[in-house]
Write an enzyme that holds these catalytic residues in place. Structure first.
Site, PDB file in Angstrom:
ATOM      1  N   PRO A  66     -15.158 -30.076 -38.602  1.00 44.11           N
ATOM      2  CA  PRO A  66     -14.284 -31.025 -37.886  1.00 44.11           C
ATOM      3  C   PRO A  66     -14.979 -32.338 -37.525  1.00 44.11           C
ATOM      4  CG  PRO A  66     -15.057 -29.319 -36.398  1.00 44.11           C
ATOM      5  CD  PRO A  66     -15.698 -29.036 -37.714  1.00 44.11           C
TER       6      PRO A  66
ATOM      7  N   ALA B 252     -14.792 -43.072 -42.689  1.00 40.57           N
ATOM      8  CA  ALA B 252     -14.302 -42.594 -41.392  1.00 40.57           C
ATOM      9  C   ALA B 252     -15.475 -42.319 -40.469  1.00 40.57           C
ATOM     10  CB  ALA B 252     -13.497 -41.317 -41.576  1.00 40.57           C
TER      11      ALA B 252
ATOM     12  N   LYS C 128     -22.276 -41.620 -58.406  1.00 45.19           N
ATOM     13  CA  LYS C 128     -22.332 -41.875 -56.960  1.00 45.19           C
ATOM     14  C   LYS C 128     -23.724 -41.567 -56.422  1.00 45.19           C
ATOM     15  CE  LYS C 128     -19.955 -41.986 -52.764  1.00 45.19           C
ATOM     16  NZ  LYS C 128     -19.199 -40.948 -52.068  1.00 45.19           N
TER      17      LYS C 128
HETATM   18  N1  LIG Z   1     -17.526 -39.927 -43.135  1.00 52.03           N
HETATM   19  C1  LIG Z   1     -17.229 -40.539 -44.265  1.00 52.03           C
HETATM   20  O1  LIG Z   1     -16.645 -41.625 -44.252  1.00 52.03           O
HETATM   21  C2  LIG Z   1     -17.597 -39.933 -45.595  1.00 52.03           C
HETATM   22  C3  LIG Z   1     -17.240 -40.628 -46.763  1.00 52.03           C
HETATM   23  C4  LIG Z   1     -17.574 -40.074 -48.000  1.00 52.03           C
HETATM   24  C5  LIG Z   1     -18.257 -38.863 -48.066  1.00 52.03           C
HETATM   25  N2  LIG Z   1     -18.610 -38.228 -46.921  1.00 52.03           N
HETATM   26  C6  LIG Z   1     -19.341 -36.951 -47.051  1.00 52.03           C
HETATM   27  O2  LIG Z   1     -18.570 -35.924 -46.421  1.00 52.03           O
HETATM   28  C7  LIG Z   1     -19.416 -34.946 -45.830  1.00 52.03           C
HETATM   29  C8  LIG Z   1     -19.055 -34.832 -44.345  1.00 52.03           C
HETATM   30  O3  LIG Z   1     -19.362 -36.075 -43.740  1.00 52.03           O
HETATM   31  P1  LIG Z   1     -18.934 -36.446 -42.252  1.00 52.03           P
HETATM   32  O4  LIG Z   1     -19.255 -37.886 -42.069  1.00 52.03           O
HETATM   33  O5  LIG Z   1     -17.563 -35.968 -41.977  1.00 52.03           O
HETATM   34  O6  LIG Z   1     -19.983 -35.559 -41.406  1.00 52.03           O
HETATM   35  P2  LIG Z   1     -19.913 -35.159 -39.876  1.00 52.03           P
HETATM   36  O7  LIG Z   1     -19.126 -36.158 -39.103  1.00 52.03           O
HETATM   37  O8  LIG Z   1     -21.333 -34.857 -39.471  1.00 52.03           O
HETATM   38  O9  LIG Z   1     -19.071 -33.800 -39.883  1.00 52.03           O
HETATM   39  C9  LIG Z   1     -19.554 -32.589 -40.327  1.00 52.03           C
HETATM   40  C10 LIG Z   1     -18.919 -31.518 -39.465  1.00 52.03           C
HETATM   41  O10 LIG Z   1     -19.242 -30.229 -39.990  1.00 52.03           O
HETATM   42  C11 LIG Z   1     -19.396 -29.355 -38.876  1.00 52.03           C
HETATM   43  N3  LIG Z   1     -20.079 -28.122 -39.246  1.00 52.03           N
HETATM   44  C12 LIG Z   1     -21.386 -27.900 -39.511  1.00 52.03           C
HETATM   45  N4  LIG Z   1     -21.607 -26.608 -39.806  1.00 52.03           N
HETATM   46  C13 LIG Z   1     -20.391 -25.971 -39.722  1.00 52.03           C
HETATM   47  C14 LIG Z   1     -19.972 -24.641 -39.892  1.00 52.03           C
HETATM   48  N5  LIG Z   1     -20.829 -23.658 -40.202  1.00 52.03           N
HETATM   49  N6  LIG Z   1     -18.662 -24.349 -39.738  1.00 52.03           N
HETATM   50  C15 LIG Z   1     -17.771 -25.316 -39.409  1.00 52.03           C
HETATM   51  N7  LIG Z   1     -18.120 -26.615 -39.219  1.00 52.03           N
HETATM   52  C16 LIG Z   1     -19.420 -26.939 -39.376  1.00 52.03           C
HETATM   53  C17 LIG Z   1     -20.158 -30.209 -37.891  1.00 52.03           C
HETATM   54  O11 LIG Z   1     -20.038 -29.688 -36.591  1.00 52.03           O
HETATM   55  P3  LIG Z   1     -21.276 -29.456 -35.582  1.00 52.03           P
HETATM   56  O12 LIG Z   1     -20.963 -30.378 -34.447  1.00 52.03           O
HETATM   57  O13 LIG Z   1     -21.125 -28.022 -35.222  1.00 52.03           O
HETATM   58  O14 LIG Z   1     -22.545 -29.772 -36.303  1.00 52.03           O
HETATM   59  C18 LIG Z   1     -19.392 -31.539 -38.011  1.00 52.03           C
HETATM   60  O15 LIG Z   1     -18.261 -31.543 -37.175  1.00 52.03           O
HETATM   61  C19 LIG Z   1     -20.854 -35.444 -46.070  1.00 52.03           C
HETATM   62  O16 LIG Z   1     -21.400 -34.829 -47.212  1.00 52.03           O
HETATM   63  C20 LIG Z   1     -20.672 -36.946 -46.318  1.00 52.03           C
HETATM   64  O17 LIG Z   1     -21.718 -37.489 -47.113  1.00 52.03           O
HETATM   65  C21 LIG Z   1     -18.305 -38.732 -45.682  1.00 52.03           C
END
Ligand SMILES: NC(=O)c1ccc[n+]([C@@H]2O[C@H](COP(=O)([O-])OP(=O)(O)OC[C@H]3O[C@@H](n4cnc5c(N)ncnc54)[C@H](OP(=O)(O)O)[C@@H]3O)[C@@H](O)[C@H]2O)c1
Length: 291
Positions: A10, A125, A180
């Site tokens: 999340p 995001a 990428k």
């Molecule tokens: N954000 C963007 O704009 C974007 C764009 C392109 C690609 N991406 C890619 O998408 C992926 C996610 O990015 P993000 O920016 O969304 O990361 P993020 O904000 O750090 O979100 C990751 C989430 O995963 C949760 N998590 C970790 N272990 C878990 C588990 N065992 N079960 C359930 N939830 C768990 C984390 O919660 P905790 O608080 O528990 O750690 C955190 O809420 C990455 O690989 C990133 O490179 C992101």
């Protein structure tokens, strides 16, 4: 009726998907801790949207889950996150992997019993207290690493597009993930190490570092048989740097916030490919060691 969508992770991307999909399908957002019951999405044009969402944890998820699972954790948490709930999933559950990098995509495609699709997205995001900001629209490409499950990819791409996340099903996601990865490897570790915005890579002393990295990355891609983009590797990377000049890359934001980075997911697969082909990578190796 559109199948239930289970979003595991999340954070920024997970909240964005959950909010955008929630008007079209039953959505559950699953975290290690219970996610907020109500979230606010701020769209790129500044509009705010409030939704109540069904939240879950691995313990509270009702088995067997039947629907589509979107894995939106960081790359280094993806395998454990899936492992933690796999006993509660129908074995043919389709999985969509949203991680940057390469590694986890091959591993989970091999390991999971159902179809596995990989997504690469340029949507942007970030998380806020009680919500998520959809910072900028991008493009998403979706497909199976070996081009299988084209119908499933088409159906999910159509659903995501209807939800406002422009998405295309593709037969060459493997190539797109490598492309990428090269862009990320040429930009993210450098800007994170030196704590600079992307555009500063155009200036001394960084420009020659990017060029030297690109020479190594180009040799690795050539040895792997990965075709370059039409504009060439150098052209592609400098165009992205130009287009994102004012941005702070996510890896830099992670460093500044004291969070772990996706350093391994980005540099690891490239160094492994270089080792397989016996290529020297002094710049990449130094960056890896410094991270
Ligand atoms: N954000 C963007 O704009 C974007 C764009 C392109 C690609 N991406 C890619 O998408 C992926 C996610 O990015 P993000 O920016 O969304 O990361 P993020 O904000 O750090 O979100 C990751 C989430 O995963 C949760 N998590 C970790 N272990 C878990 C588990 N065992 N079960 C359930 N939830 C768990 C984390 O919660 P905790 O608080 O528990 O750690 C955190 O809420 C990455 O690989 C990133 O490179 C992101």
């Amino acid at each position: 009726m559109i199948q239930p969508q289970l979003i595991v992770g999340p954070g920024a991307l997970g909240r964005l998907l959950a909010m955008r999909l929630s008007d079209l399908a039953p959505v559950t957002l699953l975290g290690r801790r219970p996610p907020p019951e109500s979230l606010c999405l701020t769209s790129p044009d500044g509009q705010r949207l409030q939704r109540r969402l069904t939240g879950a944890t691995p313990e509270s998820l009702t088995a067997p889950f039947r629907g589509t699972l979107h894995l939106t954790t960081k790359a280094y948490h993806a395998a454990a996150a899936l492992e933690g709930i796999s006993a509660k999933l129908a074995p043919d559950t389709p999985l969509v992997l949203w991680q940057n990098g390469y590694g986890v995509q091959r591993t989970l495609t091999r390991r999971w019993s159902g179809p596995v699709l990989c997504a690469t997205t340029s949507e942007g995001a970030y998380v806020t207290e009680g919500g998520v900001v959809h910072a900028g629209h991008g493009e998403t490409y979706l497909g199976h690493l070996d081009g299988a499950h084209a119908d499933l990819a088409e159906a999910l791409a159509a659903l995501l597009s209807r939800a406002g996340l422009r998405c295309q099903a593709v037969g060459d996601i493997d190539l797109r993930l490598w492309h990428k990865l090269v862009v990320n490897a040429a930009i993210n570790p450098l800007v994170a190490r030196w704590r600079i915005r992307n555009g500063q890579l155009r200036d001394r002393p960084f420009r020659p570092l990017v060029e030297a990295l690109l020479d190594e990355l180009e040799a690795i891609m050539h040895a792997e048989g990965i075709a370059p983009p039409a504009e060439g590797w150098h052209g592609r990377v400098w165009r992205v740097i130009e287009g994102t000049a004012n941005n702070r890359a996510s890896m830099l934001q992670d460093v500044l916030a004291g969070r772990p980075t996706e350093h391994d997911a980005i540099l690891g697969p490239l160094l492994e490919a270089a080792r397989r082909h016996g290529l020297a990578t002094p710049q990449l190796s130094a960056l890896y060691a410094a991270g």
